[in-house]
Scaffold this motif. Structure first.
Motif, PDB file in Angstrom:
ATOM      1  N   ILE A 189       1.543   5.781  56.092  1.00  0.00           N
ATOM      2  CA  ILE A 189       2.901   5.421  55.685  1.00  0.00           C
ATOM      3  C   ILE A 189       3.523   6.482  54.776  1.00  0.00           C
ATOM      4  CG2 ILE A 189       4.262   3.789  54.303  1.00  0.00           C
ATOM      5  CD1 ILE A 189       2.318   1.629  55.031  1.00  0.00           C
ATOM      6  N   LYS A 190       2.736   6.947  53.848  1.00  0.00           N
ATOM      7  CA  LYS A 190       3.271   7.911  52.895  1.00  0.00           C
ATOM      8  C   LYS A 190       2.429   9.178  52.947  1.00  0.00           C
ATOM      9  CE  LYS A 190       6.567   8.709  50.154  1.00  0.00           C
ATOM     10  NZ  LYS A 190       7.838   9.066  50.818  1.00  0.00           N
ATOM     11  N   GLY A 191       2.254   9.678  54.163  1.00  0.00           N
ATOM     12  CA  GLY A 191       1.420  10.859  54.391  1.00  0.00           C
ATOM     13  C   GLY A 191       2.006  12.127  53.806  1.00  0.00           C
TER      14      GLY A 191
ATOM     15  N   PRO B 261      -0.810  18.135  41.741  1.00  0.00           N
ATOM     16  CA  PRO B 261       0.628  18.271  41.477  1.00  0.00           C
ATOM     17  C   PRO B 261       1.333  16.928  41.260  1.00  0.00           C
ATOM     18  CG  PRO B 261      -0.013  19.516  43.443  1.00  0.00           C
ATOM     19  CD  PRO B 261      -1.185  18.677  43.049  1.00  0.00           C
ATOM     20  N   TRP B 262       0.722  15.839  41.679  1.00  0.00           N
ATOM     21  CA  TRP B 262       1.342  14.526  41.525  1.00  0.00           C
ATOM     22  C   TRP B 262       0.884  13.797  40.267  1.00  0.00           C
ATOM     23  CZ3 TRP B 262       5.460  13.297  44.159  1.00  0.00           C
ATOM     24  CH2 TRP B 262       5.689  13.941  45.373  1.00  0.00           C
ATOM     25  N   ALA B 263       0.048  14.472  39.459  1.00  0.00           N
ATOM     26  CA  ALA B 263      -0.585  13.782  38.337  1.00  0.00           C
ATOM     27  C   ALA B 263       0.417  12.991  37.489  1.00  0.00           C
ATOM     28  CB  ALA B 263      -1.364  14.777  37.482  1.00  0.00           C
ATOM     29  N   LYS B 264       1.503  13.668  37.083  1.00  0.00           N
ATOM     30  CA  LYS B 264       2.447  12.978  36.189  1.00  0.00           C
ATOM     31  C   LYS B 264       3.110  11.798  36.887  1.00  0.00           C
ATOM     32  CE  LYS B 264       2.891  15.908  32.418  1.00  0.00           C
ATOM     33  NZ  LYS B 264       2.240  17.219  32.658  1.00  0.00           N
ATOM     34  N   ALA B 265       3.424  11.987  38.163  1.00  0.00           N
ATOM     35  CA  ALA B 265       4.042  10.888  38.916  1.00  0.00           C
ATOM     36  C   ALA B 265       3.053   9.738  39.079  1.00  0.00           C
ATOM     37  CB  ALA B 265       4.508  11.384  40.277  1.00  0.00           C
ATOM     38  N   ILE B 266       1.785  10.048  39.260  1.00  0.00           N
ATOM     39  CA  ILE B 266       0.775   8.989  39.413  1.00  0.00           C
ATOM     40  C   ILE B 266       0.717   8.149  38.143  1.00  0.00           C
ATOM     41  CG2 ILE B 266      -1.721   8.546  39.586  1.00  0.00           C
ATOM     42  CD1 ILE B 266      -1.877  10.955  41.515  1.00  0.00           C
TER      43      ILE B 266
ATOM     44  N   MET C  76       2.838   1.295  41.959  1.00  0.00           N
ATOM     45  CA  MET C  76       1.812   1.672  42.934  1.00  0.00           C
ATOM     46  C   MET C  76       0.488   1.082  42.518  1.00  0.00           C
ATOM     47  SD  MET C  76       2.821   3.475  45.460  1.00  0.00           S
ATOM     48  CE  MET C  76       4.577   3.351  45.775  1.00  0.00           C
ATOM     49  N   PRO C  77      -0.376   0.620  43.423  1.00  0.00           N
ATOM     50  CA  PRO C  77      -0.030   0.413  44.820  1.00  0.00           C
ATOM     51  C   PRO C  77       0.987  -0.710  44.942  1.00  0.00           C
ATOM     52  CG  PRO C  77      -2.286  -0.278  44.346  1.00  0.00           C
ATOM     53  CD  PRO C  77      -1.718   0.193  43.089  1.00  0.00           C
ATOM     54  N   PRO C  78       1.829  -0.641  45.984  1.00  0.00           N
ATOM     55  CA  PRO C  78       2.854  -1.663  46.107  1.00  0.00           C
ATOM     56  C   PRO C  78       2.231  -3.041  46.272  1.00  0.00           C
ATOM     57  CG  PRO C  78       2.801  -0.274  48.078  1.00  0.00           C
ATOM     58  CD  PRO C  78       1.824   0.294  47.112  1.00  0.00           C
ATOM     59  N   PHE C  79       2.817  -4.011  45.647  1.00  0.00           N
ATOM     60  CA  PHE C  79       2.274  -5.365  45.704  1.00  0.00           C
ATOM     61  C   PHE C  79       3.455  -6.288  45.548  1.00  0.00           C
ATOM     62  CE2 PHE C  79      -0.173  -8.957  43.838  1.00  0.00           C
ATOM     63  CZ  PHE C  79      -1.084  -9.086  44.865  1.00  0.00           C
TER      64      PHE C  79
ATOM     65  N   ASP D  96       6.818  -1.852  56.561  1.00  0.00           N
ATOM     66  CA  ASP D  96       5.493  -1.418  56.989  1.00  0.00           C
ATOM     67  C   ASP D  96       4.389  -1.994  56.113  1.00  0.00           C
ATOM     68  OD1 ASP D  96       6.399  -0.051  54.809  1.00  0.00           O
ATOM     69  OD2 ASP D  96       6.517   1.871  55.829  1.00  0.00           O
ATOM     70  N   TRP D  97       4.705  -2.980  55.329  1.00  0.00           N
ATOM     71  CA  TRP D  97       3.710  -3.464  54.370  1.00  0.00           C
ATOM     72  C   TRP D  97       3.964  -4.929  54.115  1.00  0.00           C
ATOM     73  CZ3 TRP D  97      -0.803  -2.663  52.673  1.00  0.00           C
ATOM     74  CH2 TRP D  97      -1.224  -3.203  51.462  1.00  0.00           C
ATOM     75  N   GLN D  98       3.505  -5.775  55.037  1.00  0.00           N
ATOM     76  CA  GLN D  98       3.717  -7.212  54.891  1.00  0.00           C
ATOM     77  C   GLN D  98       2.402  -7.941  55.097  1.00  0.00           C
ATOM     78  OE1 GLN D  98       7.125  -8.075  57.529  1.00  0.00           O
ATOM     79  NE2 GLN D  98       8.315  -7.851  55.679  1.00  0.00           N
TER      80      GLN D  98
ATOM     81  N   ALA E 225      -5.793  -9.155  45.961  1.00  0.00           N
ATOM     82  CA  ALA E 225      -4.804  -8.563  45.065  1.00  0.00           C
ATOM     83  C   ALA E 225      -4.996  -7.063  45.086  1.00  0.00           C
ATOM     84  CB  ALA E 225      -4.987  -9.101  43.665  1.00  0.00           C
ATOM     85  N   TYR E 226      -3.969  -6.385  45.482  1.00  0.00           N
ATOM     86  CA  TYR E 226      -4.090  -4.953  45.663  1.00  0.00           C
ATOM     87  C   TYR E 226      -3.719  -4.234  44.391  1.00  0.00           C
ATOM     88  CZ  TYR E 226      -4.450  -1.157  48.992  1.00  0.00           C
ATOM     89  OH  TYR E 226      -4.868  -0.064  49.692  1.00  0.00           O
ATOM     90  N   LEU E 227      -3.953  -4.891  43.256  1.00  0.00           N
ATOM     91  CA  LEU E 227      -3.575  -4.294  41.988  1.00  0.00           C
ATOM     92  C   LEU E 227      -4.742  -3.525  41.392  1.00  0.00           C
ATOM     93  CD1 LEU E 227      -1.717  -7.282  40.334  1.00  0.00           C
ATOM     94  CD2 LEU E 227      -0.705  -5.168  41.141  1.00  0.00           C
ATOM     95  N   LEU E 228      -4.402  -2.528  40.627  1.00  0.00           N
ATOM     96  CA  LEU E 228      -5.450  -1.814  39.909  1.00  0.00           C
ATOM     97  C   LEU E 228      -5.848  -2.653  38.707  1.00  0.00           C
ATOM     98  CD1 LEU E 228      -3.788   1.710  39.827  1.00  0.00           C
ATOM     99  CD2 LEU E 228      -5.637   0.960  41.310  1.00  0.00           C
ATOM    100  N   SER E 229      -7.122  -2.509  38.310  1.00  0.00           N
ATOM    101  CA  SER E 229      -7.528  -3.197  37.095  1.00  0.00           C
ATOM    102  C   SER E 229      -7.002  -2.402  35.898  1.00  0.00           C
ATOM    103  CB  SER E 229      -9.053  -3.285  37.027  1.00  0.00           C
ATOM    104  OG  SER E 229      -9.589  -1.985  36.933  1.00  0.00           O
TER     105      SER E 229
ATOM    106  N   ASP F  35      -5.088   4.590  51.900  1.00  0.00           N
ATOM    107  CA  ASP F  35      -4.635   3.896  53.105  1.00  0.00           C
ATOM    108  C   ASP F  35      -3.188   4.261  53.419  1.00  0.00           C
ATOM    109  OD1 ASP F  35      -6.749   2.476  54.176  1.00  0.00           O
ATOM    110  OD2 ASP F  35      -6.635   1.007  52.569  1.00  0.00           O
ATOM    111  N   CYS F  36      -2.459   4.635  52.411  1.00  0.00           N
ATOM    112  CA  CYS F  36      -1.072   5.039  52.641  1.00  0.00           C
ATOM    113  C   CYS F  36      -0.843   6.516  52.345  1.00  0.00           C
ATOM    114  CB  CYS F  36      -0.133   4.217  51.764  1.00  0.00           C
ATOM    115  SG  CYS F  36      -0.251   2.464  52.102  1.00  0.00           S
ATOM    116  N   HIS F  37      -1.614   7.059  51.405  1.00  0.00           N
ATOM    117  CA  HIS F  37      -1.369   8.434  50.973  1.00  0.00           C
ATOM    118  C   HIS F  37      -2.367   9.404  51.566  1.00  0.00           C
ATOM    119  CE1 HIS F  37       1.873   7.639  48.142  1.00  0.00           C
ATOM    120  NE2 HIS F  37       1.204   6.575  47.744  1.00  0.00           N
ATOM    121  N   SER F  38      -2.492   9.425  52.872  1.00  0.00           N
ATOM    122  CA  SER F  38      -3.250  10.488  53.517  1.00  0.00           C
ATOM    123  C   SER F  38      -2.514  10.847  54.796  1.00  0.00           C
ATOM    124  CB  SER F  38      -4.709  10.083  53.756  1.00  0.00           C
ATOM    125  OG  SER F  38      -4.786   8.828  54.350  1.00  0.00           O
TER     126      SER F  38
END
Ligand code: HEC
Length: 414
Positions: free
Chosen positions: A59-61, A73-78, A87-90, A338-340, A102-106, A52-55
């Motif tokens: 917001i974070k295209g 290439p983002w694997a380590k940052a992920i 991430m995802p921001p919450f 952009d995220w409220q 809750a937009y949190l990962l399990s 929703d944000c990373h495409s």
């Protein structure tokens, strides 16, 4: 002149070398030591929680994660972002209030992402890739599907473009809505939207009763069973939509879907803005500001939306009941413009008549606040600190006849 050019060249090669050095360990030649693959597990997690944000266009295209090629290439940052829970921001701090959006990962999803990265981030087999995901209504086709007569033309350029969309409901009779969902036709262009209810379509967009908002990744606005939003005959839903401009001309013509309530409605949904007594805050000051809302008739809190970007570094809301019990509704931090989103309670929170809702926002009107665009100066605050969606005993006299339509279309989601 010459001297400068040498320097530029030196920096160019030096950074090239650095890039090479740092990208080597993350190259595709890492030994694969995991059975978790991008095509099987990872792509599904990213689709659900990140795209929703990373495409492109979102917001974070600029950090697009839609394919293996893009995400690798983002694997380590992920790994770092999910382990640090950035991430995802919450914004809602864990342990205060329980929310069903809750937009949190399990924990399991975090483990899968980490194993994938540590195990060499393999692609996996083509057959495991999910079929194309397309946006869809959360509860099937809505009973009322409102679309603007004309698409919105988004001008080219930089920054945002705000449009006002008016959607006459053309309802012959009043109805109760149990859920409302915005489905952008061009989600890449939409940053956020606010939705209002007006008795009839008026001049302005952002007037009338605020009923909800849309932000990336947020599901439908849904009211708990037995409660709903009263839509008078011939009322109008308006949307103030914030678009992202781009180099190309774009259009957008989203749908606003309304799901009618079929059960008897006993509680009416209502959103209240909790505003402080206007207060002047000195330039450079870090200080709390508070606001109180008194619940006059017994109600239940359905959702809460902390606000006051860009000044607040955090917002806390607590319900103080007449019997002396206190319940923290939310503690929110790390705002983004952009995220409220609204945070919907897992269980609506009971608020007997006489409950005081106390909201405290910790303001930072100093240079340390990185969200401030201009220099600190004395400012008067009167903006809401939070919006609270309540369900309270119905006071609308008319009982709309909605039961005629198919029972099976009622929204169900859990
Ligand atoms: C609501 C929007 C949103 C969602 C959802 C989201 N991100 Fe982000 N992401 C951002 C923004 C914005 C940034 C830029 C950093 C910031 O401003 O916080 C970012 C930055 C990142 C970065 C780069 C950090 C760096 O090193 O600069 C990574 C990696 C990342 N996100 C991964 C993810 C993953 C993985 C998910 C899903 C599990 C995800 N994001 C979900 C908005 C989002």
């Amino acid at each position: 002149m010459r001297h400068n050019r040498h320097r530029i060249r030196f920096f160019f090669f030096a950074s090239l070398l650095l890039c090479l050095l740092f990208s080597l360990p993350a190259s595709s030649h890492d030994p694969i030591t995991t059975s978790v693959t991008f095509n099987k597990e990872i792509v599904r997690i990213l689709q659900r929680s990140c795209l929703d944000c990373h495409s492109p266009g979102k917001i974070k295209g600029d950090i697009s994660l839609t394919s293996f090629e893009e995400a690798r290439p983002w694997a380590k940052a992920i790994k770092e972002e999910v382990l640090e829970k950035r991430m995802p921001p919450f914004q809602a701090v864990k342990g205060y209030g329980e929310f069903h959006n809750a937009y949190l990962l399990s924990q399991r999803e975090i483990e899968l992402l980490v194993s994938w990265v540590e195990g060499g981030a393999p692609r996996g087999e083509a057959k495991d890739l999910p079929k194309e995901v397309t946006a869809n209504w959360s509860f099937g086709t809505p009973q009322l599907n409102l679309q603007p007569e004309q698409p919105t033309q988004i001008p080219t350029g930089e920054g945002d473009y705000i449009a006002c969309v008016k959607l006459p409901t053309k309802l012959k009779q009043a109805q109760w809505a149990n859920a409302i969902e915005f489905l952008p036709s061009n989600a890449q262009a939409v940053l956020a939207a606010e939705i209002f209810l007006q008795k009839q379509c008026g001049q302005n967009c952002a007037t009338g009763e605020k009923i909800g908002e849309w932000v990336p990744g947020q599901d439908a606005i849904q009211f708990p069973e037995g409660s709903g939003l009263y839509l008078p005959a011939n009322s109008c839903l308006t949307m103030k939509i914030r678009y992202q401009k781009s180099e190309q001309e774009a259009q957008e013509r989203g749908n606003l879907g309304i799901y009618f309530a079929f059960e008897d409605i006993a509680f009416q949904a209502q959103r209240v803005a909790i505003k402080p007594i206007p207060k002047l805050i000195a330039a450079g000051a870090k200080t709390p500001i508070n606001a109180v809302y008194l619940v006059r008739e017994t109600a239940e809190a359905v959702a809460i939306r902390p606000l006051l970007f860009p000044f607040a570094s955090s917002v806390e809301a607590t319900a103080l009941r007449p019997d002396g019990t206190a319940e923290v509704l939310i503690v929110a931090q790390s705002y983004r413009y952009d995220w409220q989103p609204s945070y919907f309670f897992k269980q609506p929170v009971k608020l007997p008549a006489g409950t005081r809702i106390e909201v405290i926002a910790h303001l930072d009107n100093s240079d340390n606040n990185r969200n401030l665009q201009d220099d600190p100066r004395a400012r008067k605050f009167s903006e809401p600190l939070a919006e609270l969606t309540l369900a309270k005993v119905k006071t609308v006299p008319t009982s709309p006849a909605t039961k005629a339509t198919a029972q099976s279309d009622a929204p169900h989601k859990h």
